[in-house]
Scaffold this motif. Structure first.
Motif, PDB file in Angstrom:
ATOM      1  N   LYS A  32       0.842  -1.192   0.000  1.00  0.00           N
ATOM      2  CA  LYS A  32       0.000   0.000   0.000  1.00  0.00           C
ATOM      3  C   LYS A  32       0.878   1.242   0.000  1.00  0.00           C
ATOM      4  CE  LYS A  32      -3.903   2.190   2.351  1.00  0.00           C
ATOM      5  NZ  LYS A  32      -4.867   2.078   3.477  1.00  0.00           N
ATOM      6  N   LEU A  33       0.680   2.103  -0.996  1.00  0.00           N
ATOM      7  CA  LEU A  33       1.429   3.336  -1.062  1.00  0.00           C
ATOM      8  C   LEU A  33       0.865   4.321  -0.051  1.00  0.00           C
ATOM      9  CD1 LEU A  33       1.750   3.859  -4.946  1.00  0.00           C
ATOM     10  CD2 LEU A  33       3.264   2.590  -3.398  1.00  0.00           C
ATOM     11  N   SER A  34       1.631   4.613   0.985  1.00  0.00           N
ATOM     12  CA  SER A  34       1.239   5.582   2.000  1.00  0.00           C
ATOM     13  C   SER A  34       2.506   6.086   2.667  1.00  0.00           C
ATOM     14  CB  SER A  34       0.299   4.956   3.038  1.00  0.00           C
ATOM     15  OG  SER A  34       0.958   3.929   3.750  1.00  0.00           O
ATOM     16  N   LEU A  35       2.466   7.328   3.138  1.00  0.00           N
ATOM     17  CA  LEU A  35       3.625   7.928   3.784  1.00  0.00           C
ATOM     18  C   LEU A  35       3.183   8.620   5.063  1.00  0.00           C
ATOM     19  CD1 LEU A  35       5.367   9.596   0.687  1.00  0.00           C
ATOM     20  CD2 LEU A  35       6.207   7.603   1.945  1.00  0.00           C
ATOM     21  N   ASN A  36       3.836   8.289   6.172  1.00  0.00           N
ATOM     22  CA  ASN A  36       3.563   9.043   7.396  1.00  0.00           C
ATOM     23  C   ASN A  36       4.481  10.268   7.438  1.00  0.00           C
ATOM     24  OD1 ASN A  36       6.109   8.234   8.456  1.00  0.00           O
ATOM     25  ND2 ASN A  36       5.212   6.370   9.310  1.00  0.00           N
ATOM     26  N   GLN A  37       4.338  11.073   8.459  1.00  0.00           N
ATOM     27  CA  GLN A  37       5.074  12.332   8.516  1.00  0.00           C
ATOM     28  C   GLN A  37       6.586  12.123   8.563  1.00  0.00           C
ATOM     29  OE1 GLN A  37       3.877  15.440   8.014  1.00  0.00           O
ATOM     30  NE2 GLN A  37       1.995  14.314   7.543  1.00  0.00           N
ATOM     31  N   GLY A  38       7.021  11.100   9.312  1.00  0.00           N
ATOM     32  CA  GLY A  38       8.454  10.819   9.394  1.00  0.00           C
ATOM     33  C   GLY A  38       9.030  10.419   8.050  1.00  0.00           C
ATOM     34  N   GLU A  39       8.295   9.593   7.315  1.00  0.00           N
ATOM     35  CA  GLU A  39       8.754   9.148   5.997  1.00  0.00           C
ATOM     36  C   GLU A  39       8.761  10.299   4.994  1.00  0.00           C
ATOM     37  OE1 GLU A  39       7.054   4.621   6.766  1.00  0.00           O
ATOM     38  OE2 GLU A  39       5.871   6.105   5.648  1.00  0.00           O
ATOM     39  N   LYS A  40       7.745  11.161   5.071  1.00  0.00           N
ATOM     40  CA  LYS A  40       7.710  12.333   4.179  1.00  0.00           C
ATOM     41  C   LYS A  40       8.897  13.254   4.446  1.00  0.00           C
ATOM     42  CE  LYS A  40       2.704  12.591   3.387  1.00  0.00           C
ATOM     43  NZ  LYS A  40       1.469  13.386   3.598  1.00  0.00           N
ATOM     44  N   LYS A  41       9.187  13.469   5.718  1.00  0.00           N
ATOM     45  CA  LYS A  41      10.308  14.338   6.074  1.00  0.00           C
ATOM     46  C   LYS A  41      11.623  13.763   5.555  1.00  0.00           C
ATOM     47  CE  LYS A  41      12.635  16.419  10.063  1.00  0.00           C
ATOM     48  NZ  LYS A  41      12.652  16.544  11.546  1.00  0.00           N
ATOM     49  N   THR A  42      11.802  12.462   5.738  1.00  0.00           N
ATOM     50  CA  THR A  42      13.013  11.803   5.244  1.00  0.00           C
ATOM     51  C   THR A  42      13.115  11.916   3.738  1.00  0.00           C
ATOM     52  OG1 THR A  42      13.032  10.236   7.101  1.00  0.00           O
ATOM     53  CG2 THR A  42      14.244   9.607   5.123  1.00  0.00           C
ATOM     54  N   LEU A  43      11.994  11.685   3.051  1.00  0.00           N
ATOM     55  CA  LEU A  43      11.987  11.718   1.590  1.00  0.00           C
ATOM     56  C   LEU A  43      12.258  13.122   1.065  1.00  0.00           C
ATOM     57  CD1 LEU A  43      11.637   9.917  -0.863  1.00  0.00           C
ATOM     58  CD2 LEU A  43       9.171  10.306  -0.747  1.00  0.00           C
ATOM     59  N   ASP A  44      11.773  14.128   1.768  1.00  0.00           N
ATOM     60  CA  ASP A  44      12.015  15.513   1.353  1.00  0.00           C
ATOM     61  C   ASP A  44      13.493  15.881   1.410  1.00  0.00           C
ATOM     62  OD1 ASP A  44       9.357  15.998   0.850  1.00  0.00           O
ATOM     63  OD2 ASP A  44       8.948  16.920   2.799  1.00  0.00           O
ATOM     64  N   GLN A  45      14.254  15.170   2.210  1.00  0.00           N
ATOM     65  CA  GLN A  45      15.673  15.490   2.401  1.00  0.00           C
ATOM     66  C   GLN A  45      16.602  14.750   1.446  1.00  0.00           C
ATOM     67  OE1 GLN A  45      16.080  14.494   6.552  1.00  0.00           O
ATOM     68  NE2 GLN A  45      15.288  16.468   7.260  1.00  0.00           N
ATOM     69  N   VAL A  46      16.076  13.797   0.671  1.00  0.00           N
ATOM     70  CA  VAL A  46      16.957  13.010  -0.191  1.00  0.00           C
ATOM     71  C   VAL A  46      17.520  13.874  -1.304  1.00  0.00           C
ATOM     72  CG1 VAL A  46      15.617  10.921   0.310  1.00  0.00           C
ATOM     73  CG2 VAL A  46      15.248  12.142  -1.841  1.00  0.00           C
TER      74      VAL A  46
END
Length: 325
Positions: A32-46
């Motif tokens: 299931k494609l879903s992102l919590n806040q921690g994952e979004k924050k990490t992804l924004d920094q890549v």
């Protein structure tokens, strides 16, 4: 004396040369494609513009090709990263496959990817990545499939490359792609009785990749592990895996520590969603920053330039992690 000064100067310059900073991103490997806040924050920094996203698996069941675990999506999955559709295909899918079945398989995979891209309005790049642990017995048909998929999809097809496929390249062959993704993990089976870390043993990896600089495909990206698990062993020596456990999970009054990363259960009960008996043992395997640094330092001497894809984007594994290598 002058020669000595030149040699000394060369060594000094090499030792002081700045370490290469590798751009990085992640694999996303959930149904299931879903992102919590921690994952979004990490992804924004890549620092790499792509997210390598598993769309589905392909297996051969009762002689028929079947998509397994096709992705769904909820509204939390929002990202500016370009999605790279990634498909895992079992090696047995290519056993005794016919020519017309290769074409059928390639077209249906391409169609299903495009269906999901359209259905979920995903922003993709022009790449499809195929993950398959092909062998000497399946290489010819697998390589034909890769060519056919590129033809019918109109996208650049890339594939993963496992350690044994580098070491035994004369037997397993060279895939007909311009870019491969070197999977620097799964150095042994977690179900073996071994003192080594089965996710990543650096010495084993170095042995397998001692001649990776001679691999004929020059564009190589590097996949590194950040996941962990617990290996449960019962009275009979049988093993099972419990994903996403860490050493912190062993801090339980019903557990007796028998080493830094292994505990024995003192009391029957439910632990981590599983009923485990007294006397069972749990061994934790996780990856340290030092292990990852050792791998990157080794590969920098073998591969001119590479980006890093961490497996995988999950809040359990990305919290307090250092990704700058």
């Amino acid at each position: 004396m002058k020669l000595f000064r030149y040699v000394f100067l060369f060594i000094f310059l090499v030792s002081c040369s700045p370490k290469e900073n590798h751009s990085y991103t992640f694999y996303y490997w959930k149904t299931k494609l879903s992102l919590n806040q921690g994952e979004k924050k990490t992804l924004d920094q890549v620092t790499f513009p792509y997210l390598y996203t598993r769309f589905f698996d392909i297996d051969k069941i009762d002689g028929k090709f079947q998509p397994v675990g096709v992705i769904t999506k909820d509204k939390s999955f929002e990202t500016q990263k370009q999605i790279v559709p990634t498909v895992f295909i079992t090696n047995r899918t290519f056993l005794y496959i016919k020519k017309e079945e290769i074409t059928f398989l390639a077209k249906n995979i391409s169609d299903l990817i495009q269906k999901k891209v359209s259905e979920f309005d995903l922003k993709t790049n022009n790449e499809i990545q195929i993950d398959c642990d092909w062998t000497a017995g399946t290489k010819d048909d697998y390589f034909k499939f890769l060519k056919e998929l590129q033809k019918v999809s109109g996208r650049e097809v890339t594939c993963t490359l496992r350690l044994h496929q580098v070491k035994d390249k004369n037997q397993t062959g060279i895939p007909p792609v311009k870019k491969v993704y070197l999977m620097c993990y799964s150095t042994s089976s977690p179900l073996e009785n071994s003192d080594k870390n089965s996710i990543l043993d650096v010495n084993t990896l170095k042995s397998y990749l001692s001649k990776v600089d001679e691999y004929p495909i020059r564009q190589i990206e590097v996949a590194l592990p950040i996941y962990s698990w617990g290996i449960v062993t019962n009275y009979l020596g049988k093993h099972k895996l419990i994903n996403a456990l860490s050493k912190n999970d062993l801090q339980n009054p019903n557990f007796k520590m028998i080493s830094e990363n292994e505990a024995e259960i003192r009391k029957d009960g439910f632990y981590f969603g599983n009923y485990l008996n007294k006397g069972f043992r749990i061994k934790i395997e996780e990856i340290s920053d030092q292990q990852l640094e050792d791998v990157v330092d080794f590969l920098q001497k073998k591969i001119p330039h590479f980006n890093i894809i961490y497996y995988q984007l999950d809040n359990k594994f990305v919290t307090d992690q250092n990704f700058t290598l």
